[in-house]
Motif scaffolding. Structure first.
Motif, mmCIF file in Angstrom:
data_model
loop_
_atom_site.group_PDB
_atom_site.id
_atom_site.type_symbol
_atom_site.label_atom_id
_atom_site.label_comp_id
_atom_site.label_asym_id
_atom_site.label_seq_id
_atom_site.Cartn_x
_atom_site.Cartn_y
_atom_site.Cartn_z
ATOM 1 N N GLU A 533 -1.927 30.137 -19.280
ATOM 2 C CA GLU A 533 -3.206 30.701 -19.691
ATOM 3 C C GLU A 533 -3.076 32.208 -19.858
ATOM 4 N N LYS A 534 -4.167 32.848 -20.212
ATOM 5 C CA LYS A 534 -4.132 34.275 -20.507
ATOM 6 C C LYS A 534 -3.915 35.080 -19.225
ATOM 7 N N TRP A 567 -4.012 35.816 -13.503
ATOM 8 C CA TRP A 567 -4.784 35.325 -14.632
ATOM 9 C C TRP A 567 -6.037 36.168 -14.818
#
Length: 767
Positions: A533-534, A567
C-alpha cells in the motif's frame, strides 16, 4: 737485559720477568690474575751471560714457566736496587744443567757466566715469593673501571634478553601495528602506488581455477569485459550474492564498524563494518566480474537498503533462478540467526527475539533454493552468532550458536558446500577496537586472499602456491580454507583462550565449465520488496526522527531510508503544524511542552559526552582510583541535574500534556522514557565502576589489553537502577499501545530492547 724470577701468588707459577718490571702490576699468563711483584730490599748483582744478557742468580728452572707483561702501562717502572758488592770482573764457573732450560738460547751449558757477589734474600727463594704490596689509588680506579665495564655489559645483555622475550610474548598484539606501519613505509618509499586493483589474480591451469580479474565496468573509463574469442577459454563464470546486516532494529549490532586501512591502499581509512566491501574486491580479483556481485546490506558501499524478509527472499530466489549450469555461485550471509523448535531462521533487519517464524527467513527454504539451482558450483558462507566482547550487548542478548542450529546447517543439499564461522556453543567474535575488518572470521578471509604486490601479497601468493588445489573448484578462497580456519583459532586463543572453530559441511558438485563462445554470466539484480500500500512520505519520517534526535548508532543520525516502511493511513493524524525545524523552533516560547522536550534532549546530550566509557590502566593503583572517584563525582553532579529536571518535566506534563497534538504527546512520552532510562543508566554506571574498577584495577590479560571499557549487559545490577528501568518500560508500553504502526512505535520498541545494564570488560583503548 736483566731477567728476574717472580712467583704468581694465585697459582704459584714461577715466571721470568725483566728486572725493571719489578714493582709493576703484572698479569699471569697461566691463571690470568693481576698481582704486583714486590721490590726486594736488596738484590744481588746480576750475572753476565755471554757478555750481553744478565740473569739474577735467584732465577732457577721453575716447574712451569710463562711469560708475563705489565698489566698497567701507565705505571712508571721502578729500577731494580743493585747491591754495591757487585764485582766488576766476576770469576767464571760452569752453568748448572738444571738452569739451562730457563736461560736464553745464547747461554749454553758449560759456558762461563758471572757469579753473584752475594746471594738473594731468602724471601725471594722459589716457592716463597714476597706478598704483593697494596694497590695505589690510581690502580684501584683502573680495576674498578674494568669491573664496571663487565657489569654494564652484563646489564645490557639482560636487557636485550628481556626485550626479546617481551617481543615474543606481545607479538600477536604488535603484529597488526607493525604490518600497518610496514605498509605505510612501502607506500612512502615505493615508486609504485599500490591499490586493490593492482592485486595479482590467481591463474590456475585447466578448467577448475579462475582467470584474471576483469575491470569494473561501473567505473569511469572502464570497459565491460568482452566476449572471449573462439580460441580463448574461461575458467569459470562466477556470480555472488552478499547479504549483511549491521544495525538491527531490535537485536544487538553485529560489529562496531572499525575504521581500517586497506593494506597497500589509500592512506585514508575506510569504513567496512562487516568486511563485505573488502570481500567484494577480493572476489573481483579472484575472477568475478563486478556486476556479477550483488550486495544487499544496510551498510553497502553502493545503494544501502535494509534487508527485510521479503527483500532477502525475492533477491535470493531470483539469484538462483538466473544461474546457469556452467556458472559457479557464492552466497555469503553476515548476521544473526534464531532457532524456533529446532529449525534455523536467518534474522532480517527488523527481527526480534520473540519474532514468529513467518517473519523470519527459513534456512530450510534457503537450502531448498540452492538445491534447485542449476549452477555447477554452489558455496555458502554463514557468518553468524556474533559477539564483540569489547562492545557488549546493546539490545537483545548474547546468542552463541545453538547445537541444534549446527546440526540443521550440516544437513546441506547435494552439491552444496557450507562454510560456517563457528561451532556449537561458540561465538563468531568481532574486535572493532583492534582494527579488524568485520568479524575475526571475515577478517582472516580478506587478509589471506589479498595478493597485492607488497610483502603481504607476496607471502599470500607463496602460501597459495603451496596449498593443495580444492578438488571441485580451485578457487583461492577454498584452497586456503584450512589456513584461514587455523588462523582464526590461533588468533582467538592468543586473546585469553577464546575458542572459535570454523567448519565446512557438504561437498561441491561438478559439471562442465563455460565454453569459449558462451555468453557471460547474468549480472546480479537486487529485488527489493514491493509495497502492498501507499507508504508514508520519507520527509515526514525524517522530520520526526530529527525532533526526537533518533540515532542509528552513537553519533549517527537515523533516516527514513534505513527503517521499515510506514503506511500513510497510519500517520495521517500526526501531521505537523509547522513547515520545518526552523519554524518549530520559532514557536517554542509559546509551546512549553515542546520546549521541555528540546531542553531535555540538550541536557541528555550534554551529559552523554561527559560519560567516560573507557579507562586506561595505570601502574599507580592509587592514582587510578582517584581518577575513578573523580568520574563518580562528575556523575553525581549530572545525576543531580537530571533529577531536578525530571521534576520540571512532571510539572509540564501535568499542565500542558492534554492540550498538545498527538504528535507531540508521542514525542514527549518517548523523550521522557529516554530521560528515565538515562537516570537508571547513571546509577548503574556508578555502581559498576565503583565495585569493579576501584576495588580491583588489575588487568588479567595485559599482553593484549591496556585498559577497560564500560559495555552494555543484559542484567541491571544496581537496585535503584532496576526500579527506574521498570518505570521506563511502563512509559514505553503505553506509548506502544497508543501509537501503533507509527515511527513512535518503532522507536519505542527499539528503546525498550536497549539494555540498561552495564559491565566492565578489558579492552584495548586509546591513550
Amino acid at each position: 737485559m736483566v731477567l728476574c724470577q717472580a712467583t704468581c701468588p694465585h697459582c704459584r707459577t714461577v715466571l721470568f720477568i725483566p728486572a725493571d718490571w719489578r714493582g709493576l702490576l703484572l698479569r699471569c699468563k697461566v691463571c690470568g690474575q693481576v698481582f704486583r711483584e714486590a721490590i726486594p730490599s736488596a738484590v744481588s748483582a746480576p750475572l753476565q751471560v755471554n757478555g750481553h744478557r744478565n740473569v739474577a742468580p735467584s732465577c732457577q728452572a721453575p716447574p712451569r714457566v710463562a711469560n708475563v707483561s705489565p698489566s698497567v702501562a701507565g705505571v712508571p717502572p721502578v729500577a731494580p736496587v743493585v747491591s754495591s758488592a757487585v764485582a766488576e770482573s766476576p770469576p767464571t764457573f760452569p752453568v748448572p744443567t738444571n738452569l739451562s732450560s730457563g736461560l736464553p738460547a745464547s747461554a749454553q751449558p758449560g759456558q762461563p757466566i758471572a757469579s753473584p757477589a752475594s746471594p738473594l734474600p731468602a724471601s725471594t727463594a722459589l716457592g716463597n715469593a714476597p706478598s704483593a704490596p697494596p694497590l695505589s689509588l690510581y690502580e684501584q680506579i683502573l680495576l674498578r673501571r674494568r669491573r664496571l665495564r663487565w657489569i654494564k655489559l652484563g646489564i645490557a645483555g639482560m636487557l636485550l634478553a628481556t626485550l626479546a622475550l617481551a617481543t615474543v610474548a606481545l607479538w600477536p598484539l604488535l603484529h597488526p601495528t607493525l604490518s600497518a606501519w610496514r605498509s605505510t613505509m612501502e607506500q612512502v618509499f615505493s615508486p609504485v602506488q599500490v591499490t586493490d586493483a593492482d592485486e595479482a589474480p590467481h591463474e590456475p591451469s585447466g578448467d577448475t581455477g579462475q582467470g584474471a580479474a576483469n575491470t569494473n565496468p561501473t567505473q569511469p573509463g572502464s570497459v565491460r569485459p568482452a566476449k572471449p574469442s573462439g580460441g580463448q577459454k574461461r575458467s569459470f563464470d562466477g556470480r555472488a550474492l552478499l547479504i549483511g546486516i549491521q544495525n538491527y532494529f531490535y537485536l544487538n549490532p553485529v560489529n562496531s564498524g572499525a575504521q581500517v586501512q586497506e593494506p597497500g591502499g589509500a592512506k585514508q581509512a575506510q569504513y567496512d563494518p562487516l568486511g563485505l566491501r573488502t570481500f567484494r574486491r577480493r572476489l573481483v580479483n579472484m575472477g568475478f566480474r563486478d556486476e556479477c556481485i550483488g550486495e544487499l546490506s544496510d551498510v553497502a558501499e553502493k545503494s544501502p537498503s535494509p534487508p527485510l524478509k521479503a527483500s532477502i527472499e525475492e533477491t535470493l530466489k531470483l539469484f538462483c533462478e538466473e544461474s546457469r549450469p556452467q556458472d559457479s555461485i557464492l552466497l555469503a550471509y553476515v548476521g544473526h540467526i534464531l532457532v524456533r523448535e529446532g529449525k534455523v531462521y536467518l534474522a532480517p533487519i527488523d527481527a526480534k527475539l520473540d519474532s514468529p517464524p513467518e517473519k523470519l527467513v527459513s534456512l530450510d527454504w534457503v537450502y531448498q533454493q540452492l538445491g534447485q539451482c542449476k549452477a555447477r558450483h554452489r558455496v555458502v558462507i554463514l557468518d553468524v552468532a556474533h559477539l564483540d566482547p569489547q562492545e557488549g550487548v546493546l539490545r537483545g542478548k548474547e546468542m552463541p550458536l545453538d547445537p541444534e542450529a549446527e546440526k540443521a546447517m550440516a544437513r546441506v543439499p547435494e552439491g552444496v558446500l557450507v562454510w560456517l564461522s563457528c561451532s556449537a556453543n561458540q561465538f563468531s567474535y568481532s574486535f572493532g577496537g583492534y582494527g579488524l575488518v568485520g568479524s575475526v572470521f571475515f577478517h582472516m578471509i580478506n587478509e589471506s586472499t589479498y595478493t597485492g604486490p607488497d610483502i603481504q601479497g607476496r607471502r599470500n601468493r607463496a602460501a597459495l602456491e603451496k596449498a593443495e588445489p580444492y578438488p571441485e573448484w580451485d578457487l583461492p578462497l577454498l584452497r586456503l580454507h584450512t589456513r584461514i580456519n587455523t588462523e582464526v583459532k590461533a588468533y582467538l586463543k592468543s586473546l585469553g583462550g577464546l575458542v572459535q572453530e570454523p567448519k565446512l559441511f557438504g561437498r561441491l558438485g561438478a559439471g562442465p565449465g563455460p565454453a569459449p563462445n558462451d555468453p557471460l554470466a547474468q549480472a546480479v539484480t537486487l529485488k527489493l520488496a514491493s509495497l502492498p500500500e501507499k507508504p508514508a512520505d520519507p520527509a515526514f519520517v525524517d522530520l520526526v526522527l530529527q525532533e526526537v534526535r533518533a540515532r542509528i548508532s552513537k553519533g549517527r543520525q537515523m533516516y527514513a531510508n534505513a527503517l521499515p516502511p510506514f503506511w500513510a493511513k497510519d500517520v495521517e493524524k500526526y501531521k505537523p503544524d509547522y513547515a520545518d525545524m526552523n519554524a518549530l523552533k520559532a514557536m517554542l516560547d509559546n509551546k512549553p511542552l515542546r520546549k521541555a522536550v528540546f531542553d531535555a534532549l540538550d541536557l541528555l546530550d550534554k551529559h552523554e559526552q561527559q560519560l567516560r566509557m573507557s579507562f586506561l590502566a595505570d601502574s599507580n593503583v592509587e592514582n587510578f582510583r582517584r581518577q575513578v572517584m573523580r568520574e563518580q563525582e562528575n556523575l553525581a553532579a549530572a545525576d543531580l541535574d537530571l533529577s531536578s529536571f525530571k521534576e520540571h518535566l512532571d510539572k509540564v506534563r501535568a499542565a500542558h500534556y492534554a492540550q498538545e497534538t498527538p504528535r507531540w504527546r508521542a514525542n514527549f512520552d518517548l523523550v521522557y522514557a529516554r530521560f528515565i532510562g538515562r537516570m537508571a543508566l547513571y546509577r548503574e554506571y556508578n555502581f559498576v565502576i565503583g565495585n569493579r574498577l576501584r576495588r580491583d584495577p588489575t588487568l588479567q590479560n595485559p599482553e593484549k589489553n591496556n585498559g577497560w571499557k564500560i559495555v552494555p549487559a543484559e542484567r541491571v545490577q544496581e537496585k535503584e537502577a532496576r526500579e527506574w528501568a521498570r518505570q521506563r518500560d511502563k512509559v514505553l508500553e503505553a506509548l506502544l499501545k497508543e501509537h501503533p504502526g507509527t515511527p513512535w512505535e518503532f522507536l519505542a520498541e527499539r528503546e525498550r530492547a536497549t539494555s540498561l545494564g552495564l559491565k566492565v570488560e578489558e579492552a584495548k583503548v586509546s591513550p
